[in-house]
Scaffold this active site. Structure first.
Site, mmCIF file in Angstrom:
data_model
loop_
_atom_site.group_PDB
_atom_site.id
_atom_site.type_symbol
_atom_site.label_atom_id
_atom_site.label_comp_id
_atom_site.label_asym_id
_atom_site.label_seq_id
_atom_site.Cartn_x
_atom_site.Cartn_y
_atom_site.Cartn_z
ATOM 1 N N SER A 232 51.044 19.802 41.022
ATOM 2 C CA SER A 232 51.392 20.437 39.778
ATOM 3 C C SER A 232 51.323 19.115 39.103
ATOM 4 C CB SER A 232 52.875 20.553 40.505
ATOM 5 O OG SER A 232 53.817 20.764 39.374
ATOM 6 N N TYR B 200 60.376 18.143 44.524
ATOM 7 C CA TYR B 200 59.303 18.113 44.060
ATOM 8 C C TYR B 200 58.184 17.780 43.565
ATOM 9 C CZ TYR B 200 56.303 22.432 42.675
ATOM 10 O OH TYR B 200 54.810 22.682 41.405
HETATM 11 N N1 LIG Z 1 54.455 28.635 39.162
HETATM 12 C C1 LIG Z 1 54.181 27.511 38.385
HETATM 13 O O1 LIG Z 1 53.718 27.761 37.157
HETATM 14 C C2 LIG Z 1 53.215 26.523 39.896
HETATM 15 C C3 LIG Z 1 52.512 25.214 38.447
HETATM 16 C C4 LIG Z 1 51.810 24.379 38.950
HETATM 17 C C5 LIG Z 1 51.686 24.027 40.588
HETATM 18 N N2 LIG Z 1 52.332 25.055 41.812
HETATM 19 C C6 LIG Z 1 51.542 25.593 42.670
HETATM 20 O O2 LIG Z 1 52.062 26.586 43.047
HETATM 21 C C7 LIG Z 1 51.693 26.577 44.908
HETATM 22 C C8 LIG Z 1 52.365 28.255 44.522
HETATM 23 O O3 LIG Z 1 53.529 28.313 43.867
HETATM 24 P P1 LIG Z 1 54.736 29.376 43.331
HETATM 25 O O4 LIG Z 1 55.349 29.500 41.436
HETATM 26 O O5 LIG Z 1 54.008 30.992 43.337
HETATM 27 O O6 LIG Z 1 56.136 29.246 44.272
HETATM 28 P P2 LIG Z 1 56.362 30.294 45.254
HETATM 29 O O7 LIG Z 1 56.423 31.777 44.245
HETATM 30 O O8 LIG Z 1 58.465 30.615 45.210
HETATM 31 O O9 LIG Z 1 56.152 30.825 46.458
HETATM 32 C C9 LIG Z 1 56.267 30.264 47.099
HETATM 33 C C10 LIG Z 1 55.475 30.797 48.816
HETATM 34 O O10 LIG Z 1 55.629 29.325 49.495
HETATM 35 C C11 LIG Z 1 56.531 30.638 50.767
HETATM 36 N N3 LIG Z 1 57.025 29.811 51.336
HETATM 37 C C12 LIG Z 1 57.985 28.197 51.010
HETATM 38 N N4 LIG Z 1 58.768 27.698 52.076
HETATM 39 C C13 LIG Z 1 57.730 28.127 53.140
HETATM 40 C C14 LIG Z 1 57.727 27.974 54.387
HETATM 41 N N5 LIG Z 1 58.168 26.898 55.017
HETATM 42 N N6 LIG Z 1 56.714 28.357 55.313
HETATM 43 C C15 LIG Z 1 56.641 29.135 55.032
HETATM 44 N N7 LIG Z 1 56.294 29.799 53.426
HETATM 45 C C16 LIG Z 1 56.861 29.289 53.049
HETATM 46 C C17 LIG Z 1 56.886 31.215 50.113
HETATM 47 O O11 LIG Z 1 57.122 32.603 51.114
HETATM 48 P P3 LIG Z 1 58.138 32.976 51.678
HETATM 49 O O12 LIG Z 1 59.718 33.101 51.003
HETATM 50 O O13 LIG Z 1 58.152 34.547 52.760
HETATM 51 O O14 LIG Z 1 58.726 32.009 53.596
HETATM 52 C C18 LIG Z 1 56.270 32.331 48.563
HETATM 53 O O15 LIG Z 1 55.161 33.202 49.028
HETATM 54 C C19 LIG Z 1 52.831 26.103 45.011
HETATM 55 O O16 LIG Z 1 52.097 25.163 45.862
HETATM 56 C C20 LIG Z 1 53.843 24.984 43.714
HETATM 57 O O17 LIG Z 1 53.538 23.779 43.750
HETATM 58 C C21 LIG Z 1 52.962 26.346 40.514
#
Ligand SMILES: NC(=O)c1ccc[n+]([C@@H]2O[C@H](COP(=O)([O-])OP(=O)(O)OC[C@H]3O[C@@H](n4cnc5c(N)ncnc54)[C@H](OP(=O)(O)O)[C@@H]3O)[C@@H](O)[C@H]2O)c1
Length: 266
Positions: A140, A153
């Site tokens: 990120s 984070y």
């Molecule tokens: N959204 C953005 O703007 C953005 C920007 C930069 C980078 N990213 C990166 O992209 C990736 C996805 O982010 P997102 O925004 O889609 O996040 P999100 O919507 O919060 O989704 C997080 C996912 O991780 C799972 N999770 C959380 N804790 C877990 C655990 N202990 N074991 C297994 N699964 C777990 C959750 O599923 P459950 O709740 O079912 O466990 C969910 O499917 C991340 O690595 C994030 O750092 C996102």
């Protein structure tokens, strides 16, 4: 991606779900994990109805044995694991680091650093003997730049970036590549949740992060979801293996980076 099998941790929600759909549409067989059984089930039902080969296995990424069981299930069903996308994330607590709750801060490191490590170890147990594989670690801007008041984070993503770099070097002669992938800030997942919280939360630090995200979105700093997803599919396909160990950004001119790298290693 036909004949490829991909594992996406956290593949039922947010960006992970978009990656699952796109990789499935590209022909891959996709396995997804997470802790929320209902969300896993709903995603499988919806995507399978659209013709995508997808299976869910409930597993917490911080449980190494559970991740080994996920890989064992994949090998039983598919006989191969080509790509691991370390996508699952804990957004962590927000606030001044001087008095942040330590347990919440540490939990973020467990999910975002130990989780990808344990998932990679489980995957490498089959990838190294197969002589091929690809691990894509979601990082990120928060792990590349400073991200005050969200150090859990930010620090976790910086650590993950170093994990990719070191692991890629250790695996150089194995046929397995490791990359860090920065999708940019996207109107999905944790960023979308932050925006939604901004007006409703009582936590002034979460509200501050949410307001920042709204400003970034309104000033055009977001990466379109489609751009973030298309770049991930290219990495999963192996287009950027020559960039192993490095950070790939969704909005990079990937073809130029690949050809410059090839030219410099001649
Ligand atoms: N959204 C953005 O703007 C953005 C920007 C930069 C980078 N990213 C990166 O992209 C990736 C996805 O982010 P997102 O925004 O889609 O996040 P999100 O919507 O919060 O989704 C997080 C996912 O991780 C799972 N999770 C959380 N804790 C877990 C655990 N202990 N074991 C297994 N699964 C777990 C959750 O599923 P459950 O709740 O079912 O466990 C969910 O499917 C991340 O690595 C994030 O750092 C996102």
């Amino acid at each position: 991606m036909r004949d490829s099998t991909v594992l996406i941790t956290g593949g039922a929600k947010g960006l992970g779900r978009a990656f699952t759909e796109a990789l499935g549409q590209a022909g891959a067989r996709v396995f997804i994990t997470g802790r929320d059984t209902a969300a896993l089930q709903e995603t499988v039902e919806k995507l399978a109805a659209d013709g995508i080969l997808v299976e869910a296995v409930r597993a917490d990424v911080t449980d190494g044995d559970a991740m080994k069981d996920v890989v064992a299930r994949i090998m039983d069903v598919s006989g191969r694991l080509d790509v691991l996308v370390n996508n699952a994330v804990d957004p962590g607590p927000a606030g001044p680091t001087a008095d942040i709750d330590f347990d919440a801060w540490w939990r973020t490191q467990q999910v975002n650093v130990a989780g990808p490590l344990l998932s990679a170890q489980a995957a490498l147990a089959v990838m190294i003997p197969a002589g091929r594989g690809r691990i894509i670690n979601l990082v990120s801007p928060a792990g590349i730049k400073r991200w005050p008041y969200a150090t859990a984070y930010s620090v976790s993503k910086a650590a993950l970036l170093k994990l990719s770099e070191n692991l890629a070097a250790e695996l150089r002669s194995t046929g397995v590549t490791v990359l860090s992938y920065n999708p940019g800030i996207v109107d999905a997942g944790l960023t979308r949740a932050g925006i939604e919280f901004a007006g409703t939360t009582d936590d002034p630090w979460l509200a501050r992060l949410g307001r920042w995200a709204i400003e970034a979105r309104d000033s055009g700093a977001f990466t379109p979801l489609d751009t973030a997803v298309k770049a991930l599919v290219r990495l999963a396909r192996g287009d950027a293996d020559v960039l192993a160990g490095l950070v790939i950004n969704a909005e990079d001119d990937l073809d130029t980076r690949i050809s410059e790298r090839k030219a410099s290693s001649r």
